[in-house]
Design a protein around this motif. Structure first.
Motif, PDB file in Angstrom:
ATOM      1  N   LYS A 209       0.856  -1.192   0.000  1.00  0.00           N
ATOM      2  CA  LYS A 209       0.000   0.000   0.000  1.00  0.00           C
ATOM      3  C   LYS A 209       0.884   1.231   0.000  1.00  0.00           C
ATOM      4  O   LYS A 209       1.833   1.323   0.770  1.00  0.00           O
ATOM      5  N   ALA A 210       0.558   2.164  -0.901  1.00  0.00           N
ATOM      6  CA  ALA A 210       1.382   3.368  -1.031  1.00  0.00           C
ATOM      7  C   ALA A 210       0.492   4.577  -1.272  1.00  0.00           C
ATOM      8  O   ALA A 210      -0.624   4.453  -1.774  1.00  0.00           O
TER       9      ALA A 210
ATOM     10  N   THR B  47       7.989   3.239  -3.653  1.00  0.00           N
ATOM     11  CA  THR B  47       7.821   2.337  -4.788  1.00  0.00           C
ATOM     12  C   THR B  47       8.993   2.548  -5.744  1.00  0.00           C
ATOM     13  O   THR B  47       9.662   3.576  -5.703  1.00  0.00           O
TER      14      THR B  47
ATOM     15  N   SER C  71       2.590  -0.191  -6.160  1.00  0.00           N
ATOM     16  CA  SER C  71       1.458   0.158  -5.314  1.00  0.00           C
ATOM     17  C   SER C  71       0.294  -0.779  -5.585  1.00  0.00           C
ATOM     18  O   SER C  71       0.073  -1.188  -6.714  1.00  0.00           O
TER      19      SER C  71
END
Length: 89
Positions: A23-24, A65, A88
């Motif tokens: 998760k980003a 990322t 992501s």
């Protein structure tokens, strides 16, 4: 024998590209981080047994990322380099 086995593992690892999803935020900053355990688990799931202690992250855990070249220290004289791509979710 140990050195030869480590060299054989290094030859397998040098051609590997691991993709890890996390998760980003909008700018690529992760919620949390990717550490040695995450990389070792991803490599092991890909069929290449790697211990967490063999993964080298000199700058600490990965928090963005992108693509990273990660060193895997298999033996005192043998190191491999793995391309880790963090994307992501």
């Amino acid at each position: 024998d140990i050195l030869a086995a480590a060299q054989a593992r290094a030859d397998q690892l040098d051609e590997v590209n691991i993709v890890i999803t996390a998760k980003a935020g909008d700018e690529g900053k992760l919620f949390g981080s990717i550490g040695t355990r995450d990389i070792a688990d991803a490599l092991t799931n890909a069929g290449l047994a790697v211990d967490r202690a063999e993964v080298r992250l000199p700058n600490g855990a990965l928090r963005h990322t992108g693509e990273f070249n990660i060193a895997i220290q298999l033996h005192h004289d043998v190191a491999a380099e793995v391309l880790v791509t963090i994307v992501s979710e």
